[in-house]
Design an enzyme around this catalytic site. Structure first.
Site, PDB file in Angstrom:
ATOM      1  N   LYS A  29       0.838  -1.211   0.000  1.00 28.76           N
ATOM      2  CA  LYS A  29       0.000   0.000   0.000  1.00 28.76           C
ATOM      3  C   LYS A  29       0.871   1.258   0.000  1.00 28.76           C
ATOM      4  O   LYS A  29       0.631   2.179  -0.778  1.00 28.76           O
ATOM      5  CB  LYS A  29      -0.913  -0.038   1.239  1.00 28.76           C
ATOM      6  N   SER A  30       1.879   1.292   0.853  1.00 29.17           N
ATOM      7  CA  SER A  30       2.723   2.495   0.967  1.00 29.17           C
ATOM      8  C   SER A  30       3.461   2.768  -0.347  1.00 29.17           C
ATOM      9  O   SER A  30       3.552   3.909  -0.801  1.00 29.17           O
ATOM     10  CB  SER A  30       3.772   2.311   2.071  1.00 29.17           C
ATOM     11  N   ASP A 322       1.668  -1.473  11.672  1.00 25.46           N
ATOM     12  CA  ASP A 322       0.310  -1.799  11.210  1.00 25.46           C
ATOM     13  C   ASP A 322      -0.105  -3.218  11.603  1.00 25.46           C
ATOM     14  O   ASP A 322      -1.225  -3.638  11.330  1.00 25.46           O
ATOM     15  CB  ASP A 322       0.212  -1.627   9.689  1.00 25.46           C
ATOM     16  N   ARG A 397      -7.850  -3.621   9.131  1.00 29.19           N
ATOM     17  CA  ARG A 397      -6.901  -4.552   9.764  1.00 29.19           C
ATOM     18  C   ARG A 397      -7.523  -5.273  10.961  1.00 29.19           C
ATOM     19  O   ARG A 397      -7.124  -6.387  11.298  1.00 29.19           O
ATOM     20  CB  ARG A 397      -5.617  -3.823  10.151  1.00 29.19           C
TER      21      ARG A 397
HETATM   22  C1  S3P Z   1       2.390   4.748   6.309  1.00 33.77           C
HETATM   23  C2  S3P Z   1       2.954   5.064   7.521  1.00 33.77           C
HETATM   24  C3  S3P Z   1       2.426   4.596   8.816  1.00 33.77           C
HETATM   25  C4  S3P Z   1       1.492   3.411   8.633  1.00 33.77           C
HETATM   26  C5  S3P Z   1       0.508   3.645   7.535  1.00 33.77           C
HETATM   27  C6  S3P Z   1       1.220   3.859   6.211  1.00 33.77           C
HETATM   28  C7  S3P Z   1       2.982   5.296   5.076  1.00 33.77           C
HETATM   29  O1  S3P Z   1       1.699   5.643   9.430  1.00 33.77           O
HETATM   30  O2  S3P Z   1       0.814   3.144   9.835  1.00 33.77           O
HETATM   31  O3  S3P Z   1      -0.365   2.529   7.406  1.00 33.77           O
HETATM   32  O4  S3P Z   1       2.673   4.794   3.980  1.00 33.77           O
HETATM   33  O5  S3P Z   1       3.765   6.249   5.178  1.00 33.77           O
HETATM   34  P1  S3P Z   1       2.418   6.743  10.394  1.00 33.77           P
HETATM   35  O6  S3P Z   1       3.294   7.579   9.564  1.00 33.77           O
HETATM   36  O7  S3P Z   1       1.258   7.508  10.997  1.00 33.77           O
HETATM   37  O8  S3P Z   1       3.145   5.922  11.424  1.00 33.77           O
END
Ligand code: S3P
Length: 438
Positions: A29-30, A322, A397
């Site tokens: 996803k990221s 996550d 999740r």
């Molecule tokens: C993400 C960063 C994380 C993660 C989120 C995706 C990202 O959040 O929990 O699901 O893609 O940069 P945080 O930056 O709030 O920790």
């Protein structure tokens, strides 16, 4: 088959004797989000394969289309015709980021630096999530952002302008915050330095380098300059380890499992779930390692194992941020007590994941104690729970974690709000059904 269909948002997730075979989880996803962000502000075309067709990522595509970027999609193949920073247009409507915190926070950074007006909003969950962490450093860079509760909550209205670089020492390790500041820094005057207390996921740094950005990483500090010129490139998105994590735990906690998870992203800032499961006695082998688009990738072979309780600190959890809901499920069936501490950030995710997991575990008869920054869970020692009804609170999740808990239940678990899985893992229940052995 381990679950029935989704009727009115509720699924009965059913027990199974084990998980067997192979699963190829959807794209990360990221990384998928970032491919569209950087592809849109680059010059030239970016071709993406393995793009995650989840609702969150579709929100990112919709946002850039509103800014005039030509993005075509055929399943997981996405073509982004980059416009460069100068080419993005003022969106003619409000940007709706849906449930996606990543879309929102990264956009707030980028839009603050572009010469037009924009408004971002999202769904009920996103409207509760803290935005001050991004807004505050951007205001220091000279941004003009207005919004509810002194610009700490969506909707946010942004009047973009030329920003100046800053050195920002963040109190929290957050890849969304880091990426927002770096995106703003890419066109700000001078140098922008982001320093975090511990290293959060580094997909932005890796991908910006592929796009040709002039970016320096020194320990937990990342800096960019406005001399940047990004060029479109090819991005192969690996499978999302955060989606694989559900199957890793599902296989570990059912009696006769042997499951191969193919082409999973194994970035060192994301593999916390492997380390935590191994610490709890899990059996996970890593195979076929390679590198795709600057990201390590490999296959994971997971077998049933007798899990034991463990103490898990905030630093151990960061690379598995996550995975909190599914780690709670692993703990629920482990032998002995698991204590998770230093996890206060989990209260401001898609739901308050500490409170919601405590509620879900109570509903299926697993003893636990909620703490301000974590949870203590008394495992069943591998014994199945009876089952029951739980609410996902619209959190993808939570729904997937409880579907895995149902594998080791007697009556199955009714999961309300199961349609939320589409946020990050469309087809989750059919993927589970294909490998569950009843
Ligand atoms: C993400 C960063 C994380 C993660 C989120 C995706 C990202 O959040 O929990 O699901 O893609 O940069 P945080 O930056 O709030 O920790």
């Amino acid at each position: 088959m381990s679950s029935t269909g989704i009727f009115g948002g509720t699924v009965l997730a059913t027990p199974a004797r084990g998980l067997k075979g192979e699963v190829r989880v959807p794209g990360d996803k990221s990384i998928s989000h970032r491919s569209v962000f950087f592809g849109s502000i680059a010059e030239g075309t970016t071709e993406v394969t393995g793009f995650l067709e989840g609702e969150d990522n579709l929100s990112t595509i919709a946002a850039f289309r509103l800014m005039g970027v030509d993005i075509t999609r055929d399943g997981g193949n996405v073509t982004v015709k980059g416009k460069g920073f100068e080419g993005l247009q003022e969106p003619y409507d409000i940007i709706d980021a849906g449930n996606s915190g990543t879309t929102t926070r990264l956009l707030v950074g980028l839009l603050s630096s572009l010469p037009f007006f924009s408004v971002i909003t999202g769904d009920a969950s996103l409207k509760k999530r803290p935005m001050k962490r991004v807004v505050e450093p951007l205001l220091r860079m000279g941004a003009s952002i207005a919004g509810r509760k002194d610009a700490s909550l969506l909707p946010l209205a942004i009047t973009g302008r030329k920003l100046k670089g800053i050195r920002f020492e963040s109190k929290i390790a957050s890849a969304q915050l880091k990426s927002a500041i770096l995106l703003a820094g890419l066109s700000a005057e001078g140098e922008t330095v982001f320093v975090e207390p511990e290293k959060s996921r580094d997909h932005t740094e890796r991908m910006l380098k592929l796009f040709g950005a002039d970016l320096k990483v020194e320990g937990n500090a990342v800096s960019v300059r406005s001399t940047n010129h990004l060029t479109g490139c090819k991005i192969d998105v690996p499978g999302d380890i955060s989606s694989a994590a559900f199957f890793m735990v599902g296989a570990a906690l059912t009696g006769s499992s042997e499951l191969l998870l193919r082409d999973v992203g194994l970035n060192p800032t994301r593999v916390g779930i492997i380390d935590i499961l191994k610490k709890m006695g899990g059996s996970i082998e890593t195979k076929a390692l390679s590198v795709a688009s600057g990201e390590p990738v490999g296959d994971l072979l997971v077998r049933s194992s007798r899990l034991k309780g463990a103490d898990i600190s905030g630093s151990e959890l960061l690379p598995a941020i996550d995975e909190f809901p599914i780690i709670c499920v692993a703990a629920a069936f482990a032998e002995g007590t698991t204590t998770i501490a230093g996890a206060g950030e989990l209260r401001v995710k898609e739901s308050d994941r500490i409170a919601v997991m405590a509620e879900c575990l109570n509903a299926i008869g697993v003893r636990n104690e909620e703490r301000p920054d974590g949870i203590v869970i008394e495992g069943t020692g591998g014994k199945p729970v009876k089952g029951g009804s739980v609410k996902s609170h619209g959190d993808h999740r939570i729904a997937m974690a409880m579907a895995m808990a149902a594998l080791n239940s007697i009556d199955g678990i009714h999961i309300e709000g199961a349609e939320s899985v589409d946020v990050s893992f469309p087809g989750f229940f059919s993927a589970l059904g294909k490998v569950a052995v009843s």
